[in-house]
Design an enzyme around this catalytic site. Structure first.
Site, mmCIF file in Angstrom:
data_model
loop_
_atom_site.group_PDB
_atom_site.id
_atom_site.type_symbol
_atom_site.label_atom_id
_atom_site.label_comp_id
_atom_site.label_asym_id
_atom_site.label_seq_id
_atom_site.Cartn_x
_atom_site.Cartn_y
_atom_site.Cartn_z
ATOM 1 N N TYR A 49 83.436 49.999 61.340
ATOM 2 C CA TYR A 49 82.079 49.311 60.686
ATOM 3 C C TYR A 49 82.104 48.093 61.336
ATOM 4 C CZ TYR A 49 82.139 52.976 57.287
ATOM 5 O OH TYR A 49 81.948 54.429 56.585
ATOM 6 N N HIS A 138 90.143 57.850 58.294
ATOM 7 C CA HIS A 138 88.701 58.116 58.498
ATOM 8 C C HIS A 138 87.905 59.581 58.790
ATOM 9 C CE1 HIS A 138 84.799 55.481 59.143
ATOM 10 N NE2 HIS A 138 84.646 56.574 58.618
HETATM 11 N N1 LIG Z 1 83.857 58.311 55.439
HETATM 12 C C1 LIG Z 1 82.833 58.431 56.267
HETATM 13 O O1 LIG Z 1 83.025 59.223 57.152
HETATM 14 C C2 LIG Z 1 81.355 57.827 55.937
HETATM 15 C C3 LIG Z 1 80.343 58.293 56.795
HETATM 16 C C4 LIG Z 1 79.210 57.659 56.521
HETATM 17 C C5 LIG Z 1 79.145 56.794 55.507
HETATM 18 N N2 LIG Z 1 80.219 56.308 54.842
HETATM 19 C C6 LIG Z 1 80.143 55.278 53.856
HETATM 20 O O2 LIG Z 1 79.121 55.795 52.744
HETATM 21 C C7 LIG Z 1 78.070 54.641 52.753
HETATM 22 C C8 LIG Z 1 76.794 55.295 52.305
HETATM 23 O O3 LIG Z 1 76.241 55.971 53.345
HETATM 24 P P1 LIG Z 1 75.127 55.766 54.200
HETATM 25 O O4 LIG Z 1 74.717 54.329 54.235
HETATM 26 O O5 LIG Z 1 75.206 56.775 55.265
HETATM 27 O O6 LIG Z 1 73.944 56.619 53.348
HETATM 28 P P2 LIG Z 1 73.159 56.392 51.885
HETATM 29 O O7 LIG Z 1 74.041 55.233 50.793
HETATM 30 O O8 LIG Z 1 72.952 57.669 51.155
HETATM 31 O O9 LIG Z 1 71.596 55.844 52.244
HETATM 32 C C9 LIG Z 1 71.645 54.412 52.687
HETATM 33 C C10 LIG Z 1 69.857 54.304 52.932
HETATM 34 O O10 LIG Z 1 69.184 54.623 51.720
HETATM 35 C C11 LIG Z 1 68.271 53.290 51.428
HETATM 36 N N3 LIG Z 1 68.420 53.447 49.987
HETATM 37 C C12 LIG Z 1 69.435 52.886 49.477
HETATM 38 N N4 LIG Z 1 69.184 52.785 47.989
HETATM 39 C C13 LIG Z 1 68.004 53.475 48.067
HETATM 40 C C14 LIG Z 1 67.147 53.758 46.949
HETATM 41 N N5 LIG Z 1 67.420 53.498 45.773
HETATM 42 N N6 LIG Z 1 65.853 54.136 47.404
HETATM 43 C C15 LIG Z 1 65.548 54.405 48.359
HETATM 44 N N7 LIG Z 1 66.221 54.331 49.404
HETATM 45 C C16 LIG Z 1 67.695 53.737 49.344
HETATM 46 C C17 LIG Z 1 69.037 52.443 52.278
HETATM 47 O O11 LIG Z 1 68.032 51.461 52.625
HETATM 48 P P3 LIG Z 1 68.063 49.726 52.004
HETATM 49 O O12 LIG Z 1 69.540 49.445 52.823
HETATM 50 O O13 LIG Z 1 66.964 49.390 53.075
HETATM 51 O O14 LIG Z 1 67.851 49.750 50.657
HETATM 52 C C18 LIG Z 1 69.721 52.928 53.384
HETATM 53 O O15 LIG Z 1 68.824 53.076 54.654
HETATM 54 C C19 LIG Z 1 78.158 54.078 53.894
HETATM 55 O O16 LIG Z 1 77.368 52.707 53.849
HETATM 56 C C20 LIG Z 1 79.531 53.687 54.331
HETATM 57 O O17 LIG Z 1 80.407 52.886 53.473
HETATM 58 C C21 LIG Z 1 81.412 56.915 55.020
#
Ligand SMILES: NC(=O)c1ccc[n+]([C@@H]2O[C@H](COP(=O)([O-])OP(=O)(O)OC[C@H]3O[C@@H](n4cnc5c(N)ncnc54)[C@H](OP(=O)(O)O)[C@@H]3O)[C@@H](O)[C@H]2O)c1
Length: 307
Positions: A49, A138
């Site tokens: 990241y 990962h």
């Molecule tokens: N292990 C893996 O392979 C892997 C893969 C992908 C992700 N990850 C981890 O998982 C975390 C989360 O996944 P993600 O960021 O892909 O997706 P997510 O958390 O499902 O969605 C994030 C998005 O949703 C918005 N959001 C957050 N809360 C909200 C709410 N209450 N209402 C409306 N929109 C909202 C955020 O915008 P704003 O920031 O503008 O609020 C952002 O654009 C990542 O940050 C990372 O740490 C791990």
């Protein structure tokens, strides 16, 4: 109010955490501060990241400006092949810098040992800590899957990490490890939602003491989905006076999972953790399950090596 689940080694893991990708700099610092102040204790990052140093600065600011202590936090990072390097996403793929047999950095004796040690040293230094609460592989990198795991076992035995696990693994990957491992993975972090319940993998995880963390838990709300799904979420939203995001996160908690939604906005961070004062009924859970269509969205979730 946050709550916790127990990992197979007896360690408590918060029931919800904050994802940090792709935050960095002052935005990350502010988000970590806001997240802590509304109750988050688990933070999820990864070496690819490219925000571990900024996250470390965010933690330092947290220790300085609040009563936060290291031992109340649950810090998660990951060992990656660094598939996406900054600046290359649009213009080129820097695939397989680490953990791929043909990579120049993987030549020579004890390459996996050296790379894993280098990576964990870097992560700990960046996060200004002498241990991680959870280290994840990962992705099941096919060329060195077992070797990476055995090295992670050593980190665990040495106390550098309090728990170890994997991401994006299927049942067959666990079975591959089972043959020779001395420690079975404690966590599997993968993509899941009512549209993609992965029930067989979940049943396998429960039967084998593997705790489930959910990444991209809110992705399903941004996809084009059936009217029936949207309408049912709206119905639950009206009934419980919660947003659709809160309903979906509550669905995860009631499956005994730890979702890690990411937000850079305090009001959303707050709303996403404000899910412990209501409970979806069994029939409502069942109806949510019925929307499953095995819909995976992220590439790391869709593609998975055979091993
Ligand atoms: N292990 C893996 O392979 C892997 C893969 C992908 C992700 N990850 C981890 O998982 C975390 C989360 O996944 P993600 O960021 O892909 O997706 P997510 O958390 O499902 O969605 C994030 C998005 O949703 C918005 N959001 C957050 N809360 C909200 C709410 N209450 N209402 C409306 N929109 C909202 C955020 O915008 P704003 O920031 O503008 O609020 C952002 O654009 C990542 O940050 C990372 O740490 C791990």
């Amino acid at each position: 109010m946050n709550r916790t689940f127990l990992l197979s080694n007896g360690i408590e893991i918060p029931a919800i955490g904050m994802g940090t990708y792709p935050l960095n700099g002052q935005i990350l610092l502010n988000a970590v501060h806001d997240a802590y102040s509304v109750g988050y204790r688990l933070f999820d990052t990864a070496d690819n990241y490219y925000n571990e140093e900024d996250f470390g600065e965010s933690l330092s600011a947290l220790y300085k400006n609040t009563s936060a202590q290291r031992d109340e936090l649950f810090l998660v990072s990951k060992l990656s092949d660094e598939l996406y390097r900054p600046g290359t996403l649009g213009g080129g793929f820097n695939k397989g810098v680490y953990f791929w047999k043909n990579s120049p950095v993987m030549q020579g004796e004890k390459a996996v040992h050296k790379v894993v040690r280098q990576k964990i040293a870097n992560t700990l230094r960046s996060l200004h800590t002498d241990y991680l609460d959870l280290l994840l592989m990962h992705w099941p990198y096919p060329d060195y899957f077992e070797e990476i795991w055995f090295e992670m076992e050593n980190l665990y035995k040495e106390g550098l990490v309090k728990a170890i696990g994997v991401c994006n693994c299927r049942e067959r990957h666990f079975e591959k490890l089972r043959k020779n491992c001395t420690i079975f993975p404690m966590v599997n972090q993968f993509e899941s939602s009512p549209l993609n319940t992965k029930q067989a993998l979940v049943d396998y995880s429960k039967a084998n003491g593997v705790h489930v963390m959910i990444y991209s838990p809110l992705m399903n709300l941004r996809l084009k989905t059936s009217d029936a799904y949207v309408e049912f979420l709206q119905e639950l939203s009206n009934k419980y006076h919660k947003t659709k995001a809160q309903i979906v996160l509550r669905f995860d908690i009631q499956r005994d999972f730890t979702p890690i939604p990411k937000s850079a906005h305090k009001e959303r961070l707050q709303a996403n953790i404000d899910i412990f004062d209501f409970e979806l009924e069994e029939e409502e859970m069942r109806q949510l399950y019925s929307f499953n269509e095995d819909r995976q969205t992220l590439p790391e979730s869709k593609s998975c090596p055979g091993l």
